[in-house]
Motif scaffolding. Structure first.
Motif, PDB file in Angstrom:
ATOM      1  N   TRP A  99      -8.423  -0.242   1.271  1.00  0.00           N
ATOM      2  CA  TRP A  99      -7.970  -1.625   1.414  1.00  0.00           C
ATOM      3  C   TRP A  99      -8.709  -2.212   2.605  1.00  0.00           C
ATOM      4  N   SER A 154      -8.619   5.639  -2.030  1.00  0.00           N
ATOM      5  CA  SER A 154      -8.550   4.193  -2.229  1.00  0.00           C
ATOM      6  C   SER A 154      -8.756   3.516  -0.884  1.00  0.00           C
ATOM      7  N   THR A 166     -10.133  -4.338  -2.388  1.00  0.00           N
ATOM      8  CA  THR A 166      -9.736  -2.945  -2.569  1.00  0.00           C
ATOM      9  C   THR A 166     -10.796  -2.192  -3.366  1.00  0.00           C
ATOM     10  N   ARG A 170     -11.038   1.714  -5.526  1.00  0.00           N
ATOM     11  CA  ARG A 170     -10.395   2.960  -5.966  1.00  0.00           C
ATOM     12  C   ARG A 170     -11.436   3.836  -6.645  1.00  0.00           C
ATOM     13  N   LEU A 183       0.846  -1.198   0.000  1.00  0.00           N
ATOM     14  CA  LEU A 183       0.000   0.000   0.000  1.00  0.00           C
ATOM     15  C   LEU A 183       0.879   1.245   0.000  1.00  0.00           C
TER      16      LEU A 183
END
Length: 387
Positions: free
Chosen positions: A282, A280, A266, A268, A164
């Motif tokens: 995670w 973004s 994930t 985005r 990341l």
């Protein structure tokens, strides 16, 4: 698009924009119930926030019904041990940290970070020591999280670890989430990947028209791209700050890419016409109980800073409130799905969205059948380190 090997079903994304690919009829009719599939242990999973594992203190963590004692020694290193003393099975998370050693609160047996017994204070000289200590877990600390590897220890080094780069970038600021959700982890993957549920968030996001631009799938992943088109209605101010409107207040579509890459997920969000994402996400959904009907969601939301210094800091409380409202609504829905499964004893839903059928297959084929034997009665894994 990666074509699937012979004998598997995958859907192509070469249909007109916004139109989901057609499913192959008659497939997946006799597959195992996904909600009875356990998560694969041979991966790195977060089990705690770093800030909650304080220096010379313990922290009680859990993975799929397996209790884990975390402790941070005086040196600052975090260790992870099976949460039971080899003597009387008292949880080591109730113990005391002395330097880089963890001492059981009951009879003061001391353990090193590798699980070996370093001292039994009252044991006379010449007496035989116990042949085993307790199981240690490979542990890594990154992104403000403590990760453990609950699978076969020899696989830990080669197992992929999340990368990341935006987390530490000066151009971004990260918002961390840590919440328990009463559902099987698979419901969380489906919820985020299927953006057709925006009606649920109409009071927070206003009216949104998600258009599926296409998706790809393979043995270990499913990735979908949506165009989020504003269709009017009142929205939370934090939603506008986080979306393509940004800090300028102009409504523009967002292109949202969501990917399940087993076992992580994930998202985005890239404003239409922009090169870099506005934010973004995670996420990892870590089972807590042995039957994996409860999970803990760990999320890192990395938000790009606007050109004007300090503006993001001022907007932070609004963005936090917005994300918490959305998450609360999602949690309500997935927990309702889990309750229905519990009441029925099986999955009776009728899924029609091809990419969700694909992500179910990814989670099913990469997971493992649920162990019906409770952890308390399960045979102990292999020999543990000697003293």
């Amino acid at each position: 698009m990666t074509d699937a090997p012979t004998g598997t079903d995958r859907h192509r994304s070469d249909q007109p924009a916004g139109y989901p690919p057609q499913p192959v009829t008659g497939h997946r009719e006799h597959t195992a119930d996904l909600r009875r599939i356990g998560i694969d242990r041979d991966h790195w999973y977060p089990v705690a926030l770093s800030r909650n594992v304080r220096r010379e203190r313990t922290f009680a963590a859990v993975f799929a019904g397996e209790r884990i004692a975390l402790y941070r020694g005086r040196s600052g290193t975090v260790h992870a041990l099976e949460d039971r003393c080899a003597h009387r099975q008292v949880p080591l998370s109730m113990g005391v940290v002395e330097g880089d050693v963890l001492r059981c609160c009951y009879h003061a047996w001391a353990y090193r970070g590798d699980g070996r017994i370093s001292q039994i204070p009252y044991l006379p000289k010449g007496c035989e020591r116990p042949p085993r200590g307790v199981r240690p877990y490979p542990v890594r600390e990154a992104y403000g999280l403590v990760f453990v590897f609950p699978g076969e220890p020899e696989k830990a080094e080669a197992a992929p670890f999340p990368v990341l780069p935006e987390f530490a970038a000066p151009s971004h600021r990260t918002m961390t989430f840590s919440r328990t959700v009463r559902c099987h982890y698979s419901f969380m993957h489906e919820n985020l990947l299927d953006m057709n549920h925006q009606f649920l968030h109409r009071g927070v996001l206003g009216r949104i028209r998600p258009e599926l631009l296409g998706y790809e799938s393979g043995p270990r992943f499913v990735e979908a791209r949506y165009l989020f088109v504003p269709a009017g209605g009142r929205k939370d101010r934090g939603a506008g700050l986080l979306s393509a409107e940004g800090f300028g207040g102009k409504e523009r579509p967002d292109v949202v890419t969501i990917r399940t890459e087993y076992p992580y997920q994930t998202l985005r969000d890239v404003p239409e016409g922009a090169e870099l994402p506005a934010f973004s996400l995670w996420a990892a959904y870590v089972p807590k109980d042995a039957q994996q009907r409860t999970c803990h969601a760990f999320g890192l939301l990395m938000i790009a800073k606007p050109p004007v210094p300090g503006v993001l800091n001022l907007a932070w409380p609004l963005i936090r409130r917005f994300t918490e409202r959305v998450f609360a609504q999602d949690r309500m829905a997935v927990e309702a799905e889990q309750r229905a499964w519990d009441e029925q004893g099986e999955d009776r839903n009728h899924e029609v969205f091809p990419l969700i059928l694909d992500v179910r297959e990814v989670l099913r084929s990469n997971g493992v059948p649920m162990d019906p034997v409770a952890p308390q009665t399960r045979p102990r894994p292999g020999p543990r380190p000697g003293p």
